[in-house]
Motif scaffolding. Structure first.
Motif, short mmCIF file in Angstrom:
data_model
loop_
_atom_site.label_atom_id
_atom_site.label_comp_id
_atom_site.label_asym_id
_atom_site.label_seq_id
_atom_site.Cartn_x
_atom_site.Cartn_y
_atom_site.Cartn_z
N PHE A 1 -60.59 92.84 -119.13
CA PHE A 1 -60.07 91.67 -118.40
C PHE A 1 -58.56 91.52 -118.60
O PHE A 1 -57.83 91.22 -117.66
CB PHE A 1 -60.79 90.40 -118.82
CG PHE A 1 -62.24 90.32 -118.41
CD1 PHE A 1 -62.83 91.23 -117.54
CD2 PHE A 1 -63.04 89.31 -118.92
CE1 PHE A 1 -64.16 91.14 -117.17
CE2 PHE A 1 -64.38 89.21 -118.56
CZ PHE A 1 -64.94 90.13 -117.68
N ALA A 2 -58.10 91.72 -119.83
CA ALA A 2 -56.66 91.59 -120.13
C ALA A 2 -55.85 92.69 -119.45
O ALA A 2 -54.72 92.46 -119.00
CB ALA A 2 -56.43 91.61 -121.63
N ALA B 1 -68.63 92.20 -125.56
CA ALA B 1 -67.59 91.17 -125.48
C ALA B 1 -66.21 91.78 -125.74
O ALA B 1 -65.25 91.49 -125.02
CB ALA B 1 -67.88 90.05 -126.48
N ASP B 2 -66.10 92.65 -126.73
CA ASP B 2 -64.83 93.32 -127.03
C ASP B 2 -64.37 94.18 -125.85
O ASP B 2 -63.21 94.15 -125.46
CB ASP B 2 -64.94 94.19 -128.29
CG ASP B 2 -65.14 93.36 -129.55
OD1 ASP B 2 -64.86 92.14 -129.53
OD2 ASP B 2 -65.60 93.94 -130.55
N HIS C 1 -68.88 86.97 -115.22
CA HIS C 1 -67.75 87.90 -115.41
C HIS C 1 -66.56 87.46 -114.55
O HIS C 1 -65.43 87.47 -115.01
CB HIS C 1 -68.16 89.32 -115.03
CG HIS C 1 -69.04 89.99 -116.03
ND1 HIS C 1 -70.31 89.55 -116.31
CD2 HIS C 1 -68.85 91.08 -116.81
CE1 HIS C 1 -70.86 90.34 -117.23
NE2 HIS C 1 -69.98 91.28 -117.55
N ASN D 1 -72.58 86.32 -123.07
CA ASN D 1 -73.21 86.58 -124.36
C ASN D 1 -74.63 86.03 -124.41
O ASN D 1 -75.54 86.69 -124.91
CB ASN D 1 -72.37 86.01 -125.50
CG ASN D 1 -72.89 86.47 -126.84
OD1 ASN D 1 -73.05 87.66 -127.08
ND2 ASN D 1 -73.17 85.52 -127.71
N ARG E 1 -64.97 84.55 -116.15
CA ARG E 1 -64.59 84.83 -117.55
C ARG E 1 -65.32 83.91 -118.52
O ARG E 1 -64.78 83.48 -119.53
CB ARG E 1 -63.08 84.72 -117.77
CG ARG E 1 -62.21 85.51 -116.79
CD ARG E 1 -62.54 87.00 -116.82
NE ARG E 1 -61.55 87.76 -116.06
CZ ARG E 1 -61.81 88.39 -114.92
NH1 ARG E 1 -63.02 88.34 -114.39
NH2 ARG E 1 -60.88 89.09 -114.31
N ASN F 1 -57.68 92.57 -114.99
CA ASN F 1 -58.16 91.40 -114.27
C ASN F 1 -59.16 91.74 -113.15
O ASN F 1 -58.96 91.40 -111.99
CB ASN F 1 -56.97 90.61 -113.69
CG ASN F 1 -57.38 89.22 -113.26
OD1 ASN F 1 -58.24 88.60 -113.85
ND2 ASN F 1 -56.75 88.73 -112.20
N PHE G 1 -67.41 83.88 -121.21
CA PHE G 1 -67.94 84.75 -122.25
C PHE G 1 -69.20 84.17 -122.91
O PHE G 1 -70.07 84.93 -123.33
CB PHE G 1 -66.86 85.03 -123.31
CG PHE G 1 -65.83 86.01 -122.83
CD1 PHE G 1 -66.08 87.37 -122.85
CD2 PHE G 1 -64.61 85.57 -122.36
CE1 PHE G 1 -65.13 88.27 -122.41
CE2 PHE G 1 -63.65 86.46 -121.91
CZ PHE G 1 -63.92 87.82 -121.93
N LYS H 1 -63.18 91.82 -122.98
CA LYS H 1 -61.90 91.17 -123.28
C LYS H 1 -60.74 92.14 -123.05
O LYS H 1 -59.71 91.77 -122.45
CB LYS H 1 -61.89 90.63 -124.71
CG LYS H 1 -62.74 89.38 -124.86
CD LYS H 1 -62.83 88.92 -126.29
CE LYS H 1 -63.82 87.73 -126.37
NZ LYS H 1 -64.11 87.36 -127.75
N GLU H 2 -60.90 93.36 -123.49
CA GLU H 2 -59.85 94.37 -123.29
C GLU H 2 -59.67 94.69 -121.81
O GLU H 2 -58.56 94.75 -121.29
CB GLU H 2 -60.21 95.64 -124.07
CG GLU H 2 -59.14 96.71 -124.03
CD GLU H 2 -59.50 97.90 -124.87
OE1 GLU H 2 -59.28 99.04 -124.39
OE2 GLU H 2 -60.00 97.73 -126.00
#
Length: 176
Positions: free
Chosen positions: A104-105, A97-98, A64, A73, A67, A108, A69, A101-102
């Motif tokens: 992390f964006a 994963a979704d 994590h 996974n 990053r 952070n 992925f 991603k949200e």
């Protein structure tokens, strides 16, 4: 008197040697460190767990931080399910994963390891659930400001994969 002390000392030494001796392959009972209560009200022993489970979890959290992925996974079980501290339930590796991603964006996040404890829960049917209980300091950046929380994780690991994650969190205030 010296002979008596010598005989007693020898006897105690022999006794301790036999008490610590176990044959190769002989099963030693694991220490029971607590119990979990089933939905039916049955207490199931919590035993000292295998430290290899901690390595699986620590590597997962580090993925994590970097990053990675693919590593995340690959470490998730097909029936992965997570309960976040904010009430969000993540059901399955794709949803996870979704979610990541949200997150992390947006902020952070980063994790700093504090501790982990491996424990096993013997089920009514004799099978064993492998768990890791751990704590991390998590830092997010929200609206340009760093926000820190202390997070506790209860993680079930099955066949070397992350099956279940429960998260509890407490915000760290400036006075700390």
């Amino acid at each position: 008197m010296n002979k008596i002390l010598l005989v007693l000392s020898t006897f105690l030494l022999v006794q301790f040697s036999f008490a610590a001796h176990h044959e190769t392959g002989e099963h030693m009972a694991k220490a029971i460190i607590g119990y979990e209560t089933s939905d039916e009200g049955v207490n199931m022993d919590i035993q000292v767990g295998d430290l290899a489970a901690i390595k699986v979890w620590v590597n997962y959290v580090e993925a994590h931080n970097t990053r990675d992925f693919d590593a995340i996974n690959n470490a998730n079980a097909e029936d992965f399910k997570g309960w976040a501290a904010n009430g969000v339930i993540v059901d399955g590796p794709v949803a996870h994963a979704d979610f990541l991603k949200e997150w992390f964006a947006a902020s952070n996040p980063s994790w700093k390891y504090k501790y982990a404890i491996a424990n096993d829960v013997v089920q009514k049917d004799g099978s064993t659930n492998h768990w890791v209980t751990s704590a991390y300091t998590v830092t997010d950046t929200i609206d340009g400001k760093q926000v820190t929380s202390e997070e506790m994780y209860d993680v079930r690991i099955e066949n070397g994969k992350i099956k279940t994650i429960y998260v509890a969190a407490r915000a760290v205030i400036a006075e700390e």
